[in-house]
Scaffold this active site. Structure first.
Site, PDB file in Angstrom:
ATOM      1  N   CYS A   1       0.827  -1.203   0.000  1.00 47.37           N
ATOM      2  CA  CYS A   1       0.000   0.000   0.000  1.00 47.37           C
ATOM      3  C   CYS A   1       0.865   1.258   0.000  1.00 47.37           C
ATOM      4  CB  CYS A   1      -0.929  -0.013   1.216  1.00 47.37           C
ATOM      5  SG  CYS A   1      -1.871   1.503   1.350  1.00 47.37           S
TER       6      CYS A   1
ATOM      7  N   CYS B   1      -0.451   4.123   2.135  1.00 50.97           N
ATOM      8  CA  CYS B   1      -0.244   3.995   3.585  1.00 50.97           C
ATOM      9  C   CYS B   1       1.232   4.228   3.930  1.00 50.97           C
ATOM     10  CB  CYS B   1      -0.595   2.603   4.084  1.00 50.97           C
ATOM     11  SG  CYS B   1      -1.969   1.822   3.283  1.00 50.97           S
ATOM     12  N   ASP B   2       2.142   3.649   3.149  1.00 49.18           N
ATOM     13  CA  ASP B   2       3.541   3.602   3.573  1.00 49.18           C
ATOM     14  C   ASP B   2       4.483   4.498   2.774  1.00 49.18           C
ATOM     15  OD1 ASP B   2       2.803   1.714   5.465  1.00 49.18           O
ATOM     16  OD2 ASP B   2       3.030   0.061   4.042  1.00 49.18           O
TER      17      ASP B   2
END
Ligand code: NDP
Length: 371
Positions: free
Chosen positions: A145, A148-149
């Site tokens: 992701c 997200c990261d």
């Protein structure tokens, strides 16, 4: 024990649309969603919560951010009285109606109809180095992701690798260029699967380069530094090399979240729930499925929302004692009456057949299975 007419599992576009419709129909739905958990890949709100710009959801001519869109869905579901419960479902018993839903540390829920909208989760390559820390570098340089990261300090101004050739890979690569020095897309073929517009966007981006006909064989690194590279294999000439990078984003598609229903509901070989062509009915009367959990073809937020609406209408029909079409082509009512696939007969719950042809007088009754 809680008794409900409608229970919805999942809070992506499909589940929340089913909630909006059933709540507005005064069916007081209960929507259960799993808590946010990186290891289990669960995110209340579903995959759009980890998406940035959504440019193709109708009604938003300037686009909208995924989390903003889902917040609106949720508010709308709440407005009509949807009740939300967060928890891990440990087991679902669909052997008879009302269905039983067991929530870890919570009440058992008894449901007259169940709408499954559990979506799909990212797939992994299954290569050495990919597993979660401490077995591999998952969470320490390996991710599925980018949203997200990607912004993490470890990836800023570094070289990153994205694996895959579909829209997800293009989107992840494009997003990562906001932070990374360079993004290499490693794809196993020499053609992308991604849509033309997404391909063009990636090709135009000077920070993105493509490594074609190549498989990632292993992710290498150290516990202190995290990921330091990937072992690549050229699938045309078999040559291998260690390619230095600080992070690997796996973007090779998704698998449906259907483990809870294995052995009870019909699925295809990948695990997608099978539903009727004309309704969202599964093989168990009263259980409906919508969104990515039953759609391996379209997988769009708008199609998920559309099928969530269909599930809600199917559940309403079923609770209203009206026939719902099953995957077999038969229609079935909540009382267990079947209308045969050719529509020529109605079989009552106690096994009697009533001709369904308009020419035949409606009071004619024939027994089936008897001489
Ligand atoms: P896809 O199934 O479309 O693509 C998966 C990609 O990963 C393919 O290129 C495939 O290669 C590759 N792949 C699969 N398994 C492996 C493996 N084991 N090793 C190496 N490579 C592998 O999945 P996506 O998640 O990209 O897209 C799914 C759907 O979601 C699509 O309908 C897409 O349009 C949609 N989507 C739309 C977005 C948008 O419009 N903004 C954003 C993201 C997704 P190969 O091509 O060789 O099969």
């Amino acid at each position: 024990m809680q008794k409900r007419d409608v229970v919805i599992i999942g809070s992506g576009p499909a589940g929340l649309t089913a909630a909006i419709y059933t709540a507005r129909a005064s069916l007081k739905p209960l929507l259960i969603d799993a808590p946010a958990d990186a290891a289990q890949q669960t995110t209340p709100g579903g995959q759009l919560m980890i998406t940035t710009d959504v440019e193709n959801y109708p009604g938003f001519s300037d686009g909208i951010q995924g989390p903003e869109l889902m917040a609106e869905f949720r508010k709308q579901a709440e407005r009509f009285g949807t009740e939300f419960m967060e928890g891990w479902i440990t087991e679902v018993d669909l052997s008879e109606r009302p269905f039983q839903i067991y929530v870890d540390g919570g009440p058992t829920i008894s449901a007259e109809t169940l709408i499954i909208a559990t979506g799909a989760s990212a797939k992994w390559l299954g290569i050495p180095g990919e597993a979660k820390v401490p077995a591999g570098f998952g969470g320490n340089g390996v991710s599925a992701c980018a949203t997200c990261d990607g912004p993490l300090p470890a990836f800023r101004n570094r070289t990153l690798v994205v694996v895959g050739g579909g829209d997800t890979a293009m989107e992840e690569a494009t997003f990562l260029t906001r932070y990374a020095a360079k993004v290499y897309v490693v794809h196993r073929r020499d053609k992308l699967r991604a849509s033309k517009i997404m391909q063009d966007k990636a090709f135009r981006n000077e920070k993105i380069e493509f490594i074609w006909n190549t498989a990632v064989q292993e992710i290498v690194g150290t516990p202190e530094e995290g990921v330091t590279g990937v072992r690549l294999r050229n699938l045309v000439n078999g040559e291998e090399q260690i390619f230095p990078c600080a992070g690997v984003f796996v973007a090779i598609g998704h698998r449906p979240n259907t483990d809870l229903f294995r052995g009870q509901l019909d699925m295809d070989e990948v695990g997608y729930l099978q539903t009727s062509g004309h309704s969202t009915a599964t093989n168990i009367p009263g259980v409906f499925a919508c969104g990515d959990v039953q759609d391996s073809v379209y997988r769009q937020a708008v199609t998920a929302a559309g099928s969530g609406c269909m599930s809600a209408l199917d559940a309403e029909r079923y609770l209203d004692h009206l026939p719902v079409e099953m995957p077999s082509g038969e229609e079935i009512t909540i009382e267990g009456e079947h209308i045969t696939a050719d529509r020529h007969a109605i079989i009552t719950a106690d096994g009697h057949m009533i001709p369904n042809d308009t020419e035949v007088p409606s009071d004619t009754e024939v027994s089936v299975g008897e001489d």
